[in-house]
Design a protein around this motif. Structure first.
Motif, mmCIF file in Angstrom:
data_model
loop_
_atom_site.group_PDB
_atom_site.id
_atom_site.type_symbol
_atom_site.label_atom_id
_atom_site.label_comp_id
_atom_site.label_asym_id
_atom_site.label_seq_id
_atom_site.Cartn_x
_atom_site.Cartn_y
_atom_site.Cartn_z
ATOM 1 N N ASP A 84 46.166 34.072 39.823
ATOM 2 C CA ASP A 84 46.496 32.735 39.093
ATOM 3 C C ASP A 84 45.325 31.986 38.957
ATOM 4 N N PHE A 85 44.965 31.570 37.623
ATOM 5 C CA PHE A 85 44.186 30.978 36.955
ATOM 6 C C PHE A 85 43.728 29.489 37.907
ATOM 7 N N TRP A 86 45.030 28.764 38.012
ATOM 8 C CA TRP A 86 44.570 27.542 38.557
ATOM 9 C C TRP A 86 44.051 27.553 39.891
ATOM 10 N N HIS A 87 44.868 28.625 40.523
ATOM 11 C CA HIS A 87 44.541 28.757 42.081
ATOM 12 C C HIS A 87 42.962 29.127 41.920
ATOM 13 N N ASP A 88 42.560 30.056 41.190
ATOM 14 C CA ASP A 88 41.093 30.604 41.290
ATOM 15 C C ASP A 88 40.130 29.305 41.032
ATOM 16 N N TRP A 89 40.608 28.606 40.056
ATOM 17 C CA TRP A 89 39.910 27.456 39.755
ATOM 18 C C TRP A 89 39.836 26.418 40.947
ATOM 19 N N MET A 90 40.694 26.148 41.518
ATOM 20 C CA MET A 90 40.915 25.358 42.771
ATOM 21 C C MET A 90 39.898 25.915 43.837
ATOM 22 N N HIS A 91 39.954 27.312 44.112
ATOM 23 C CA HIS A 91 39.126 27.939 44.985
ATOM 24 C C HIS A 91 37.687 27.903 44.708
ATOM 25 N N SER A 92 37.399 27.817 43.317
ATOM 26 C CA SER A 92 36.023 27.637 42.949
ATOM 27 C C SER A 92 35.471 26.467 43.447
ATOM 28 N N GLY A 93 36.336 25.359 43.034
ATOM 29 C CA GLY A 93 36.048 23.999 43.441
ATOM 30 C C GLY A 93 35.630 23.830 45.094
ATOM 31 N N LEU A 94 36.562 24.422 45.662
ATOM 32 C CA LEU A 94 36.258 24.383 46.993
ATOM 33 C C LEU A 94 35.014 25.135 47.400
ATOM 34 N N ASN A 95 34.649 26.411 46.880
ATOM 35 C CA ASN A 95 33.557 26.628 46.938
ATOM 36 C C ASN A 95 32.177 25.980 46.641
ATOM 37 N N TRP A 96 32.277 25.370 45.767
ATOM 38 C CA TRP A 96 31.278 24.545 45.287
ATOM 39 C C TRP A 96 30.874 23.272 46.423
ATOM 40 N N ILE A 97 32.053 22.556 46.950
ATOM 41 C CA ILE A 97 31.960 21.881 48.108
ATOM 42 C C ILE A 97 31.431 22.389 49.252
ATOM 43 N N GLU A 98 32.018 23.508 49.499
ATOM 44 C CA GLU A 98 31.363 24.437 50.972
ATOM 45 C C GLU A 98 29.915 24.757 50.676
ATOM 46 N N LEU A 99 29.389 25.034 49.619
ATOM 47 C CA LEU A 99 27.921 25.212 49.148
ATOM 48 C C LEU A 99 27.411 23.866 49.383
ATOM 49 N N TYR A 100 27.658 23.016 48.863
ATOM 50 C CA TYR A 100 26.938 21.871 48.900
ATOM 51 C C TYR A 100 26.962 21.399 50.414
ATOM 52 N N LEU A 101 27.807 21.187 51.230
ATOM 53 C CA LEU A 101 27.933 20.767 52.474
ATOM 54 C C LEU A 101 26.828 21.783 53.274
ATOM 55 N N THR A 102 27.150 23.102 53.293
ATOM 56 C CA THR A 102 26.276 24.215 53.872
ATOM 57 C C THR A 102 24.634 24.019 53.568
ATOM 58 N N PHE A 103 24.597 24.008 52.220
ATOM 59 C CA PHE A 103 23.145 24.153 51.942
ATOM 60 C C PHE A 103 22.436 22.671 52.178
ATOM 61 N N SER A 104 23.230 21.546 51.972
ATOM 62 C CA SER A 104 22.463 20.401 52.112
ATOM 63 C C SER A 104 22.409 19.937 53.535
ATOM 64 N N GLY A 105 23.281 20.702 54.649
ATOM 65 C CA GLY A 105 23.054 20.665 55.840
ATOM 66 C C GLY A 105 21.833 21.469 56.280
ATOM 67 N N PHE A 106 21.841 22.721 55.795
ATOM 68 C CA PHE A 106 20.634 23.555 56.266
ATOM 69 C C PHE A 106 19.294 22.937 55.862
ATOM 70 N N SER A 107 19.177 22.308 54.619
ATOM 71 C CA SER A 107 18.047 21.798 54.208
ATOM 72 C C SER A 107 17.707 20.349 55.013
ATOM 73 N N SER A 108 18.910 19.842 55.123
ATOM 74 C CA SER A 108 18.524 18.435 56.287
ATOM 75 C C SER A 108 17.941 19.048 57.726
ATOM 76 N N LEU A 109 18.391 20.321 58.182
ATOM 77 C CA LEU A 109 17.835 20.732 59.243
ATOM 78 C C LEU A 109 16.313 21.418 59.419
ATOM 79 N N ALA A 110 16.026 21.754 57.965
ATOM 80 C CA ALA A 110 14.747 22.148 57.576
ATOM 81 C C ALA A 110 13.816 21.247 57.597
ATOM 82 N N ILE A 111 14.339 20.144 56.868
ATOM 83 C CA ILE A 111 13.444 18.685 56.595
ATOM 84 C C ILE A 111 13.326 17.845 58.227
#
Length: 246
Positions: A84-111
């Motif tokens: 389902d296109f709309w389901h995949d679009w929503m899933h993609s949006g959640l992936n962006w949020i997860e990527l941001y939280l995870t990546f920014s979290g590990f960046s903060s860990l390094a900093i």
């Protein structure tokens, strides 16, 4: 930079210290040797800085771990058998949020770990989802990679070709292939380039509107449009690749 005369000749010891600085080995940020050398020269042990770094490292680790756990739980709730296109679009949006939280979290860990050692690294994120257009987004998201690509790809290519569009296209291709050498990321680069060019056109349109009446509406709708464009890339490109193989 040394070859172009922007740096003094790095010795083996300095180079190894820079290349194998432990906090940034796993996930970055992409620190520059100029800033790193300057910070090493200024380094002094300071209790307040040490505790500030420890606090940021712990909060960053907690954010990254929590984001991964939450994304896994939400992903299982969203999993469905039908396409389902709309389901995949929503899933993609959640992936962006997860990527941001995870990546920014590990960046903060390094900093934070570097700060505990008396060294300030470059910031990697600056509230990217508040950006009002894609141009601004890429100056807020993975900042150290964006600035690296600007200095070593966009500026030289634009200087040679006199075409910002060519510069943006090749820059986004480098950023895409940085993550994975695949046809998907080549198409992803074209998608991002189209969004950036579109953002520039809309910016010009807003500036030329009577009394700048479009400025406020675009600033309000901008973050929504940016997030929508970013999350739309995956379902669209996936379907294009699927159609090419059938």
């Amino acid at each position: 930079d040394w070859w172009m005369g922007k740096l003094s000749r790095p010795g083996i010891g300095r180079l190894l210290r820079y290349q194998f600085f432990l906090p940034v080995l796993a996930i970055g940020p992409i620190h520059r040797i100029q800033n790193f050398e300057r910070e090493c020269e200024r380094r002094r042990f300071d209790f307040q800085q040490f505790y500030s770094g420890a606090e940021r490292a712990l909060l960053g680790l907690a954010l990254a771990v929590t984001a991964g756990f939450a994304a896994d739980r939400i992903g299982k709730l969203l999993t469905r058998s039908q396409i389902d296109f709309w389901h995949d679009w929503m899933h993609s949006g959640l992936n962006w949020i997860e990527l941001y939280l995870t990546f920014s979290g590990f960046s903060s860990l390094a900093i934070g770990l570097a700060l505990m050692m008396g060294i300030r690294l470059e910031e990697n994120f600056n509230r990217p989802f508040l950006a009002v257009n894609l141009v601004e987004f890429w100056t807020r998201w993975h900042i150290t990679l964006s600035m690296w690509c600007r200095d070593y790809v966009f500026d030289p290519i634009t200087a040679v070709t006199r075409s910002p569009v060519v510069g943006v296209t090749l820059t986004m291709i480098v950023m895409g292939l940085w993550h994975e050498a695949s046809l998907y990321y080549l198409l992803w680069a074209v998608w991002q380039m189209a969004g950036i060019v579109g953002s520039r056109v809309l910016q010009s349109w807003a500036r030329n509107s009577p009394n700048h009446t479009l400025d406020f509406p675009m600033r309000v709708a901008g973050p929504i449009a940016v997030f929508g464009w970013l999350s739309l890339a995956n379902p669209v490109i996936t379907r294009v690749l699927r159609s090419m193989t059938t």
